[in-house]
Enzyme design. Structure first.
Site, PDB file in Angstrom:
ATOM      1  N   ARG A 134       7.742  -9.172  15.214  1.00  0.00           N
ATOM      2  CA  ARG A 134       8.158  -7.371  14.968  1.00  0.00           C
ATOM      3  C   ARG A 134       7.265  -6.660  15.599  1.00  0.00           C
ATOM      4  O   ARG A 134       5.856  -6.423  15.042  1.00  0.00           O
ATOM      5  CB  ARG A 134       7.807  -7.519  13.385  1.00  0.00           C
ATOM      6  CG  ARG A 134       8.952  -6.017  13.176  1.00  0.00           C
ATOM      7  CD  ARG A 134       9.029  -6.860  11.649  1.00  0.00           C
ATOM      8  NE  ARG A 134       9.557  -4.919  10.708  1.00  0.00           N
ATOM      9  CZ  ARG A 134       8.211  -4.472  10.283  1.00  0.00           C
ATOM     10  NH1 ARG A 134       7.320  -4.859  10.216  1.00  0.00           N
ATOM     11  NH2 ARG A 134       9.039  -3.328  10.002  1.00  0.00           N
ATOM     12  N   ASP A 161       0.979   5.242   1.771  1.00  0.00           N
ATOM     13  CA  ASP A 161      -0.102   5.390   2.841  1.00  0.00           C
ATOM     14  C   ASP A 161      -0.788   6.999   2.467  1.00  0.00           C
ATOM     15  O   ASP A 161      -0.617   7.442   1.150  1.00  0.00           O
ATOM     16  CB  ASP A 161       0.638   6.260   3.756  1.00  0.00           C
ATOM     17  CG  ASP A 161       1.506   5.037   4.549  1.00  0.00           C
ATOM     18  OD1 ASP A 161       1.080   3.790   4.134  1.00  0.00           O
ATOM     19  OD2 ASP A 161       2.973   5.253   5.612  1.00  0.00           O
ATOM     20  N   HIS A 199       0.586  -1.175   0.038  1.00  0.00           N
ATOM     21  CA  HIS A 199      -0.153  -0.140   0.010  1.00  0.00           C
ATOM     22  C   HIS A 199       0.948   1.260   0.378  1.00  0.00           C
ATOM     23  O   HIS A 199       2.157   0.940   0.145  1.00  0.00           O
ATOM     24  CB  HIS A 199      -1.011   0.001   1.639  1.00  0.00           C
ATOM     25  CG  HIS A 199       0.038  -0.026   2.291  1.00  0.00           C
ATOM     26  ND1 HIS A 199       0.617  -0.402   3.407  1.00  0.00           N
ATOM     27  CD2 HIS A 199       0.072   1.034   3.220  1.00  0.00           C
ATOM     28  CE1 HIS A 199       0.856  -0.539   3.950  1.00  0.00           C
ATOM     29  NE2 HIS A 199       0.767   0.589   4.397  1.00  0.00           N
ATOM     30  N   HIS A 252       4.746   0.258  -0.278  1.00  0.00           N
ATOM     31  CA  HIS A 252       5.370  -0.579   1.115  1.00  0.00           C
ATOM     32  C   HIS A 252       4.675  -1.945   1.071  1.00  0.00           C
ATOM     33  O   HIS A 252       3.150  -1.924   1.171  1.00  0.00           O
ATOM     34  CB  HIS A 252       6.205   0.827   1.723  1.00  0.00           C
ATOM     35  CG  HIS A 252       4.933   0.961   2.644  1.00  0.00           C
ATOM     36  ND1 HIS A 252       4.702   2.446   1.808  1.00  0.00           N
ATOM     37  CD2 HIS A 252       4.694   1.755   3.834  1.00  0.00           C
ATOM     38  CE1 HIS A 252       3.992   3.255   3.165  1.00  0.00           C
ATOM     39  NE2 HIS A 252       3.295   1.879   4.059  1.00  0.00           N
TER      40      HIS A 252
HETATM   41  O1  AKG Z   1       5.195  -2.413   9.950  1.00  0.00           O
HETATM   42  C1  AKG Z   1       5.804  -1.729   9.331  1.00  0.00           C
HETATM   43  O2  AKG Z   1       7.061  -2.043   9.026  1.00  0.00           O
HETATM   44  C2  AKG Z   1       4.512  -0.965   8.356  1.00  0.00           C
HETATM   45  C3  AKG Z   1       3.763  -0.123   8.657  1.00  0.00           C
HETATM   46  C4  AKG Z   1       2.709   0.544   7.583  1.00  0.00           C
HETATM   47  O3  AKG Z   1       2.649   0.880   6.480  1.00  0.00           O
HETATM   48  C5  AKG Z   1       1.686   1.193   8.304  1.00  0.00           C
HETATM   49  O4  AKG Z   1       1.117   1.535   9.105  1.00  0.00           O
HETATM   50  O5  AKG Z   1       0.502   1.716   7.054  1.00  0.00           O
HETATM   51 FE   FE2 Z   2       1.925   2.534   5.474  1.00  0.00          FE
END
Ligand code: AKG
Ligand code: FE2
Length: 344
Positions: free
Chosen positions: A281, A216, A214, A271
């Site tokens: 994680r 942001d 996605h 990403h």
């Molecule tokens: O956990 C991650 O590294 C990505 C999180 C992410 O892309 C988000 O919360 O929009």
């Molecule tokens: Fe994100």
């Protein structure tokens, strides 16, 4: 369609499942990921925010990658680690406790919830999330009836520090494009959400997806990741690249609204997050956006005879609404027809 309700009726506790359920099994992940780690030389630069050349470094990273990593950003390691510990503590609560703060109506945005992007994918993701918008007190009281205050204080401190940093980063990005303070009158009024993410240890990580690809919807997102690999960015012509975690270093994603403001010069980065079988994680995203009802459009200084205006004006509220229906097509939907597809 994958909904919050269908998930909750299954009460899946990712932290205790020993075998990947069909509902969370993705196919084709292996294929598109085979050379993820073979491009180590193409690593994302880490920018020292005290570097005298910071504007040029920021510009280069934003144009080339749509994402940067920053150090000497002024947020203490103590605060980042405290937030990581609080996030770990929250997600280690029993599932029944976490479901007490899950979304109660479709208008709700804060709480324990599925990724907003879930409806666009056929399978569930191997991830737990908790969104904080405004004060977390109402939810924290339900999670820790006797001891909710430390969490609220920490979120408040984190929010303040991140807001300062987000504004600073936004100005670095804009100044690197030649934009000055007179060109924007809403800059200190932006809002934010804090997104806590946990990717539990996964029994079959090659067939699971932590958070699917996605961009942001923010202006920019400041992402803290613990020392566990998982974040990947997509680079045209190369494929998926892993963003290795470094102690105290923050990842800054360009969001869709910065893409619009910059008239496409700074692309929002695609990403995703992968999971693994050894370590949980944790990530914490500070999602910084403009005031809800201010019209955002390409900055006039970035538009001229050679650089046609690529997007129509849109508020953040309208953008989110469109994105909840059209997801990755949203930017192209607001593109002015006839404008070229690529700007340089
Ligand atoms: O956990 C991650 O590294 C990505 C999180 C992410 O892309 C988000 O919360 O929009
Ligand atoms: Fe994100």
């Amino acid at each position: 369609m994958l909904t919050e309700e269908s998930y909750q009726t299954q009460y899946l506790d990712l932290n205790s499942i020993k075998e990947l359920p069909e509902s969370h099994t993705w196919t084709s992940l292996q294929d598109d990921c085979t050379d993820c780690l073979s491009n180590e030389s193409e690593s994302l630069p880490i920018i020292d925010l005290n570097d005298p050349d910071v504007l040029a470094l920021v510009r280069h990273a934003c144009e080339t990658w749509g994402v940067l990593q920053v150090k000497n950003h002024g947020v203490s390691l103590r605060l980042l680690e405290d937030m990581e510990a609080a996030t770990t503590k929250l997600f280690s609560l029993p599932i029944e406790q976490k479901l007490k703060v899950s979304l109660s109506s479709s208008n709700d945005i804060s709480g324990y919830r599925l990724p907003k992007i879930s409806p666009f994918f056929p399978k569930f993701m191997w991830r737990e999330g908790f969104t904080i918008f405004g004060s977390p007190v109402e939810h924290a009281v339900k999670l820790w009836p006797q001891d909710y205050k430390p969490f609220c204080d920490l979120v408040e401190e984190y929010g303040k520090e991140m807001k300062n940093l987000a504004e600073r980063l936004m100005w670095l990005m804009l100044k690197s494009l030649g934009i000055t303070e007179e060109d924007i009158n809403w800059s200190s009024l932006g809002g934010a959400a804090i997104q806590l993410n946990s990717y539990p240890v996964c029994p079959d990580p090659d067939r699971a997806m932590g958070l699917a690809e996605h961009t942001d919807s923010s202006l920019l997102t400041i992402l803290y990741q613990n020392n566990t690999t998982g974040l990947q960015i997509f680079r045209e012509g190369t494929g998926w690249l892993t963003v290795q975690p470094h102690t105290g270093v923050l990842v800054v994603n360009i969001g869709d609204l910065m893409h619009i403001l910059s008239n496409g010069l700074y692309p929002s980065v695609l990403h995703r997050a992968l999971v693994n079988r050894k370590q949980q994680r944790i990530s914490v995203a500070y999602i910084y956006r403009p005031p809800a009802n201010v019209l955002i459009s390409p900055l006039p200084k970035l538009v001229d005879h050679y650089h046609l205006c690529l997007f129509r004006p849109i508020t953040w509220t309208e953008y989110l609404e469109l994105k909840s229906k059209h997801f990755t097509n949203t930017l192209s939907l607001i593109r002015i027809s006839g404008s070229p597809n690529v700007v340089s």
